[in-house]
Write a protein that holds these residues in place. Structure first.
Motif, mmCIF file in Angstrom:
data_model
loop_
_atom_site.group_PDB
_atom_site.id
_atom_site.type_symbol
_atom_site.label_atom_id
_atom_site.label_comp_id
_atom_site.label_asym_id
_atom_site.label_seq_id
_atom_site.Cartn_x
_atom_site.Cartn_y
_atom_site.Cartn_z
ATOM 1 N N TRP A 186 -11.726 -8.489 8.624
ATOM 2 C CA TRP A 186 -10.368 -8.600 9.165
ATOM 3 C C TRP A 186 -9.843 -9.981 8.784
ATOM 4 C CZ3 TRP A 186 -9.028 -6.199 14.482
ATOM 5 C CH2 TRP A 186 -9.521 -4.899 14.567
ATOM 6 N N HIS A 187 -8.832 -10.032 7.967
ATOM 7 C CA HIS A 187 -8.250 -11.292 7.505
ATOM 8 C C HIS A 187 -6.822 -11.400 8.032
ATOM 9 C CE1 HIS A 187 -11.128 -11.572 3.803
ATOM 10 N NE2 HIS A 187 -11.756 -11.257 4.925
ATOM 11 N N PHE A 188 -6.527 -12.501 8.707
ATOM 12 C CA PHE A 188 -5.203 -12.739 9.276
ATOM 13 C C PHE A 188 -4.497 -13.803 8.448
ATOM 14 C CE2 PHE A 188 -7.754 -11.081 12.691
ATOM 15 C CZ PHE A 188 -6.893 -10.225 13.363
ATOM 16 N N THR A 189 -3.319 -13.476 7.929
ATOM 17 C CA THR A 189 -2.524 -14.433 7.174
ATOM 18 C C THR A 189 -1.239 -14.696 7.939
ATOM 19 O OG1 THR A 189 -3.429 -13.676 5.069
ATOM 20 C CG2 THR A 189 -1.370 -14.916 4.986
ATOM 21 N N LEU A 249 -4.867 -2.306 3.886
ATOM 22 C CA LEU A 249 -6.314 -2.163 3.733
ATOM 23 C C LEU A 249 -6.607 -2.036 2.244
ATOM 24 C CD1 LEU A 249 -9.059 -1.756 5.155
ATOM 25 C CD2 LEU A 249 -8.582 0.699 5.142
ATOM 26 N N ILE A 250 -7.345 -3.028 1.708
ATOM 27 C CA ILE A 250 -7.675 -3.041 0.280
ATOM 28 C C ILE A 250 -9.181 -3.219 0.131
ATOM 29 C CG2 ILE A 250 -7.351 -4.222 -1.929
ATOM 30 C CD1 ILE A 250 -4.671 -5.232 -0.885
ATOM 31 N N PHE A 305 -9.922 1.102 11.661
ATOM 32 C CA PHE A 305 -10.054 -0.152 10.933
ATOM 33 C C PHE A 305 -11.544 -0.432 10.713
ATOM 34 C CE2 PHE A 305 -5.920 -2.058 12.902
ATOM 35 C CZ PHE A 305 -5.158 -1.218 12.116
ATOM 36 N N PRO A 306 -11.901 -1.265 9.739
ATOM 37 C CA PRO A 306 -13.313 -1.597 9.531
ATOM 38 C C PRO A 306 -13.937 -2.158 10.809
ATOM 39 C CG PRO A 306 -11.970 -2.484 7.748
ATOM 40 C CD PRO A 306 -11.028 -1.951 8.776
ATOM 41 N N LEU A 351 -9.276 -5.558 5.659
ATOM 42 C CA LEU A 351 -8.018 -5.357 6.373
ATOM 43 C C LEU A 351 -7.262 -6.680 6.426
ATOM 44 C CD1 LEU A 351 -6.291 -3.399 8.062
ATOM 45 C CD2 LEU A 351 -7.624 -4.101 10.045
ATOM 46 N N HIS A 352 -6.076 -6.711 5.839
ATOM 47 C CA HIS A 352 -5.247 -7.920 5.784
ATOM 48 C C HIS A 352 -4.062 -7.745 6.730
ATOM 49 C CE1 HIS A 352 -7.260 -9.423 2.131
ATOM 50 N NE2 HIS A 352 -7.354 -8.142 1.827
ATOM 51 N N PHE A 353 -4.013 -8.562 7.790
ATOM 52 C CA PHE A 353 -2.882 -8.579 8.708
ATOM 53 C C PHE A 353 -1.946 -9.706 8.286
ATOM 54 C CE2 PHE A 353 -6.165 -6.797 11.507
ATOM 55 C CZ PHE A 353 -5.484 -5.732 12.062
ATOM 56 N N PHE A 354 -0.652 -9.484 8.415
ATOM 57 C CA PHE A 354 0.349 -10.507 8.102
ATOM 58 C C PHE A 354 1.215 -10.729 9.330
ATOM 59 C CE2 PHE A 354 -0.781 -8.452 4.160
ATOM 60 C CZ PHE A 354 -1.094 -9.537 3.359
ATOM 61 N N GLN A 355 1.376 -11.989 9.694
ATOM 62 C CA GLN A 355 2.227 -12.356 10.822
ATOM 63 C C GLN A 355 3.170 -13.455 10.354
ATOM 64 O OE1 GLN A 355 2.351 -11.163 14.246
ATOM 65 N NE2 GLN A 355 4.247 -12.253 13.949
#
Length: 96
Positions: A55-58, A17-18, A48-49, A22-26
């Protein structure tokens, strides 16, 4: 950065969380990957927000791969953002 204790976490491999995003990494080698809708309930539990646009999924994958991720066009995750990143770790993975 949060990394789950369980190595078989289904929804994501890690998150950070920056500045309210919220940045998720998979990490994946598959050709298809869905976003687990169960994250919405987890998000409420861990604060979480509420704005899913934050919410960003990478999806991190090896070179020479094409990944299809069906984006939700309705429901709580419809405003989330999808990204991909290529990571070459020097390990040969056969292309199917």
């Amino acid at each position: 950065m949060y990394i789950p204790q369980l190595s078989n976490q289904k929804a994501f491999d890690s998150f950070i969380l920056i500045d309210g995003v919220l940045h998720f990494f998979q990490f994946t080698i598959g050709s298809k990957h869905a976003i687990n809708r169960g994250l919405v309930g987890v998000g409420e539990k861990y604060g979480f927000p509420k704005d899913m646009a934050k919410w960003h999924f990478t999806f991190v994958m090896p070179p020479n791969r094409v990944l299809k991720v069906p984006q939700a066009h309705q429901g709580p995750l419809k405003d989330s953002k999808l990204y991909s990143a290529i990571l070459d770790v020097g390990v040969e993975i056969p292309v199917e």
